[in-house]
Scaffold this active site. Structure first.
Site, PDB file in Angstrom:
ATOM      1  N   CYS A  48     -40.114 -18.126 -37.034  1.00  0.00           N
ATOM      2  CA  CYS A  48     -41.307 -18.397 -37.858  1.00  0.00           C
ATOM      3  C   CYS A  48     -42.285 -19.258 -37.061  1.00  0.00           C
ATOM      4  O   CYS A  48     -41.963 -20.376 -36.651  1.00  0.00           O
ATOM      5  CB  CYS A  48     -40.913 -19.112 -39.144  1.00  0.00           C
ATOM      6  SG  CYS A  48     -42.336 -19.615 -40.124  1.00  0.00           S
ATOM      7  N   ILE A  49     -43.464 -18.750 -36.874  1.00  0.00           N
ATOM      8  CA  ILE A  49     -44.427 -19.441 -36.018  1.00  0.00           C
ATOM      9  C   ILE A  49     -44.902 -20.759 -36.630  1.00  0.00           C
ATOM     10  O   ILE A  49     -45.037 -21.769 -35.925  1.00  0.00           O
ATOM     11  CB  ILE A  49     -45.628 -18.517 -35.669  1.00  0.00           C
ATOM     12  CG1 ILE A  49     -46.527 -19.189 -34.636  1.00  0.00           C
ATOM     13  CG2 ILE A  49     -46.405 -18.108 -36.915  1.00  0.00           C
ATOM     14  CD1 ILE A  49     -47.565 -18.263 -34.045  1.00  0.00           C
TER      15      ILE A  49
END
Lengths: 130, 96
Positions: A79-80
């Site tokens: 997840c960025i």
């Protein structure tokens, strides 16, 4: 044969979740199923840090995930948003944010929650390790 | 039918929430810190879930609790058995 998706939300060495997820992934494969992907979220994003350097007699979880990817072509999505706020970023994100260093590289891929939803949809079974 | 995966000790809020959520045909797998339930044969979930609650043997071994589980005749399963339960149950919930 079924497709399994795994969500990892625990940090290496402070939570047993990543190790559990890794053992589970190998057991899934041993049973003849496939792992459609692993998504690292919340503190689980620390699994993607290439700067992880545990003692040599301990399992290096970062390397173990890469080995799993290399042997079975399993996508490793991170997840960025969770990664950036914890100081984990790829080379391109480091440049974009004016940082001097980066610590996420292929086969780990910075992605959004859309990838998580897509993984859930592709998976007959979706198991969370937190 | 849901497979419940508990990762925290029996006294945790996660365990209490799981106990409230478990229904008749559900099963429970205790992993990580949840295997310390082997130390507490009076834990309500043992009665509540009866034959549908299992301790992950690898995590028992890692915590030195394997002998206690055997002595108390508690049901255990290997990682392969865990996979079998995920094959049986389409849905799972992890309590943490």
């Amino acid at each position: 044969m079924m497709q399994y998706g795994l969500l990892v939300m625990g940090a290496p060495y402070s939570s047993p979740a990543p190790h559990s997820a890794l053992r589970f992934a190998h057991a899934v494969l041993d049973r003849g199923h496939q792992v459609a992907g692993v998504f690292f979220y919340h503190d689980g994003v620390h699994n993607a840090s290439s700067l992880m350097a545990p003692p040599q007699d301990e399992l290096n979880l970062h390397d173990a995930w890469i080995e799993l990817h290399q042997q079975h072509a399993i996508p490793l999505d991170v997840c960025i948003a969770a990664a950036l706020r914890r100081g984990l970023m790829s080379e391109s994100e480091a440049q974009r944010h004016g940082k001097q260093a980066f610590n996420i590289a292929s086969p780990f891929e910075l992605t959004g929650l859309g990838q998580l939803l897509e993984l859930q949809q592709r998976s007959a079974r979706f198991i969370t390790f937190a | 039918m849901i497979l419940h995966i508990l990762t925290k000790a029996p006294g945790s809020s996660a365990a209490l929430q799981m106990q409230q959520a478990v229904a008749g045909q559900d099963s429970v797998v205790l992993i990580e810190e949840a295997v310390t339930a082997a130390l507490d044969p009076t834990w309500k979930a043992w009665q509540q879930c009866q034959s549908r609650i299992y301790l992950l043997s690898e995590d028992l071994l890692a915590r030195g609790l394997a002998t206690i589980a055997v002595d108390n005749q508690l049901p255990t399963l290997e990682m392969g058995g865990f996979i079998s339960l995920t094959e049986k149950y389409e849905k799972s919930v992890t309590w943490y």
